[in-house]
Design an enzyme around this catalytic site. Structure first.
Site, PDB file in Angstrom:
ATOM      1  N   ASP A 147      -1.879   8.944   8.016  1.00  0.00           N
ATOM      2  CA  ASP A 147      -1.095   7.938   7.288  1.00  0.00           C
ATOM      3  C   ASP A 147       0.267   8.473   6.898  1.00  0.00           C
ATOM      4  O   ASP A 147       1.218   7.715   6.688  1.00  0.00           O
ATOM      5  CB  ASP A 147      -1.852   7.476   6.049  1.00  0.00           C
ATOM      6  CG  ASP A 147      -2.904   6.474   6.455  1.00  0.00           C
ATOM      7  OD1 ASP A 147      -3.955   6.886   6.951  1.00  0.00           O
ATOM      8  OD2 ASP A 147      -2.638   5.259   6.331  1.00  0.00           O
ATOM      9  N   ARG A 174       0.877  -1.193   0.000  1.00  0.00           N
ATOM     10  CA  ARG A 174       0.000   0.000   0.000  1.00  0.00           C
ATOM     11  C   ARG A 174       0.906   1.231   0.000  1.00  0.00           C
ATOM     12  O   ARG A 174       1.908   1.260   0.716  1.00  0.00           O
ATOM     13  CB  ARG A 174      -0.927   0.015   1.223  1.00  0.00           C
ATOM     14  CG  ARG A 174      -2.011  -1.066   1.166  1.00  0.00           C
ATOM     15  CD  ARG A 174      -3.021  -0.899   2.294  1.00  0.00           C
ATOM     16  NE  ARG A 174      -4.004   0.126   1.996  1.00  0.00           N
ATOM     17  CZ  ARG A 174      -4.889   0.585   2.887  1.00  0.00           C
ATOM     18  NH1 ARG A 174      -4.876   0.130   4.124  1.00  0.00           N
ATOM     19  NH2 ARG A 174      -5.778   1.508   2.555  1.00  0.00           N
TER      20      ARG A 174
END
Ligand code: MRU
Length: 356
Positions: A245, A98
Site C-alpha cells: 500500500d 482511506r
C-alpha cells in the site's frame, strides 16, 4: 453510449466507466455475487472506497481519479479559477477516504496538477481530466504486465507461492501486482500454484484471491492465516509474493495486516519474500515505515463475520488494517522499471532519478 475504458483492459474488471458514471464490481459480495454498483458523484466514490466496494492500493487510486472527473463534471463555475478551487475541495474529500495506500493521494494530486497546469476553460479541463484518469488506469495495467514479466523470472520452475490479502486484478486497474507476477510465471509455463492466506477480517484471500485465481485457471489453495509458518517449515512454500500500500524511502513496506508475520517467518525459513508494487506506491517523502499512516478500522469487522457475531458481547477487539514490514525482510521489490535489491534507500532514490 460512449465507454471510457483503457485499450489494455484485463479479463477481470473491477472498474468500468461510461457516460453515465462509474461502475464498481462490489467486492464485498464476491465470490457469491458478481454485481456492479453505479456511482454518479464524487461523494459516492469516496463512500465506496471507505466501505471497501473497491479496495487495493492501485484500484482505489484509479477509482479516485475517475471520482475527480465525476466531481469536475458537476462543478458550476464562473471562471477557471473558481473551477480549480472547487476541484481542490473534491480532491481533499477524496484523499480522506482511506489513509494508508499512497496511490490514492498520488492519483488525486496528479489529476489536480494536470488541471492546474493548463490554461483552458472548465469544459476543456473536464475533457483533459477524463483523458488523464484513463491514462492513469492504462499505465497501471501496463505496469502490472511489466512487473509480471520482470518478477516471473524470480519464481522457481515449480512449487507453491504464498500470497497475503489480494494483490490481483481486483486490487488494481487489471492483471495485478503480486498476482500479476504469479500469473505471468504461470502463463510462461512454470508449474506453480498459489497458497492464499485467508486474510481476516475481510477475507480478501479466501474470497477474492481464490475467486480471481479460479477465473484465470491457476490452482489455488486457501489456508488459515496462522498456517503459513508451519507450511513454510515443512518445505511446502517455495516463495512469498505480496503487494504493497505504501513503500517508504528506506524500503519499509506497509501492506495488509499479517504481512509482517509472513515476512518474518519467510526469513526464519530462508524462503524468498518479494514485494511487487508500481512506482505509484513508492513514497520517497516518507523516510521510514514509522511515518506511514496506518488505518484502524471499526472493531465491528473483527467481532462479526457477515451478520454473525463471533465474539462474546462485552469483549474488546482492535482492527489495524495494515502493518509495516521492515525492509530487511524483503528479498526484492518488483517494480515496472526494475527489480530492486537492498540497499533500498539508495536503490529507490536512484530508480526515481533514472526515471526522471
Ligand atoms: O484493505 P485492502 O483490501 O484495500 O488492502 C489491500 C492490500 O493490502 C493489498 O495487498 C495492497 O493494496 C496491494 S494491491 C495491489
Amino acid at each position: 453510449m460512449p465507454e471510457y475504458l483503457p485499450s489494455n483492459l484485463d479479463i477481470i474488471r473491477p472498474i468500468l466507466w461510461d457516460e453515465k458514471g462509474l461502475l464498481l464490481l462490489d467486492q464485498r459480495l464476491l465470490p457469491w455475487k458478481e454485481k456492479y454498483l453505479r456511482l454518479k458523484t464524487w461523494q459516492q466514490v469516496r463512500e465506496a472506497i471507505k466501505k471497501m466496494v473497491v479496495r487495493g492500493a492501485p484500484a482505489i487510486g484509479i477509482t479516485a481519479a475517475i471520482g475527480m472527473v465525476l466531481g469536475a463534471e458537476r462543478i458550476r463555475a464562473r471562471s477557471r479559477r473558481d473551477f480549480l478551487a472547487k476541484l481542490g475541495r473534491v480532491a481533499e474529500g477524496l484523499k480522506k477516504a482511506r489513509p494508508t495506500a499512497v496511490n490514492l493521494a498520488w492519483a488525486v494530486e496528479r489529476m489536480l496538477a494536470r488541471a492546474q497546469k493548463e490554461n483552458l476553460s472548465p469544459g476543456e479541463l473536464i475533457d483533459l481530466l477524463r483523458e488523464e484518469a484513463l491514462k492513469i488506469w492504462e499505465e497501471d495495467i501496463a505496469a502490472n504486465r511489466k512487473m509480471g514479466k520482470l518478477g516471473a523470472s524470480l519464481l522457481p520452475e515449480k512449487g507453491a507461492i504464498l500470497t497475503h490479502c489480494n494483490a490481483g486484478a481486483l486490487a488494481t486497474g487489471g492483471y495485478g501486482t503480486a498476482l500479476g507476477v504469479i500469473r505471468a510465471a504461470f502463463e510462461a509455463g512454470k508449474k506453480i500454484e498459489v497458497f492464499a492466506d485467508e486474510t481476516r477480517p475481510w477475507l480478501q484471500g479466501a474470497r477474492l484471491t481464490a475467486w480471481e485465481m479460479k477465473k484465470v485457471g491457476l490452482p489455488v489453495t486457501v489456508i488459515p492465516d496462522g498456517a503459513s509458518g508451519s507450511l513454510m517449515r515443512q518445505g511446502k512454500i517455495a516463495a512469498c509474493v505480496v503487494g504493497a500500500d505504501r513503500i517508504a524511502a528506506n524500503g519499509d513496506v506497509a501492506n495488509k495486516i499479517g504481512t509482517y508475520n509472513v515476512a518474518v517467518l519467510a526469513k526464519e525459513n530462508d524462503i524468498p519474500f518479494y514485494v511487487a508494487a508500481p512506482c505509484s506506491t513508492i513514497d520517497l517523502a516518507t523516510p521510514t515505515g514509522d511515518g506511514i499512516p496506518i488505518e484502524w478500522r471499526n472493531p465491528r469487522e473483527v467481532h462479526y463475520c457477515g451478520d454473525k457475531r463471533l465474539t462474546p458481547k462485552g469483549v474488546a477487539a482492535v482492527n489495524p488494517a495494515f502493518d509495516v514490514t521492515p525492509a530487511r525482510y524483503v528479498r526484492g521489490i518488483i517494480t515496472e522499471l526494475k527489480v530492486l535489491k537492498p540497499p533500498y534507500e539508495k536503490n529507490l532514490k536512484a530508480l526515481f532519478e533514472e526515471a526522471s
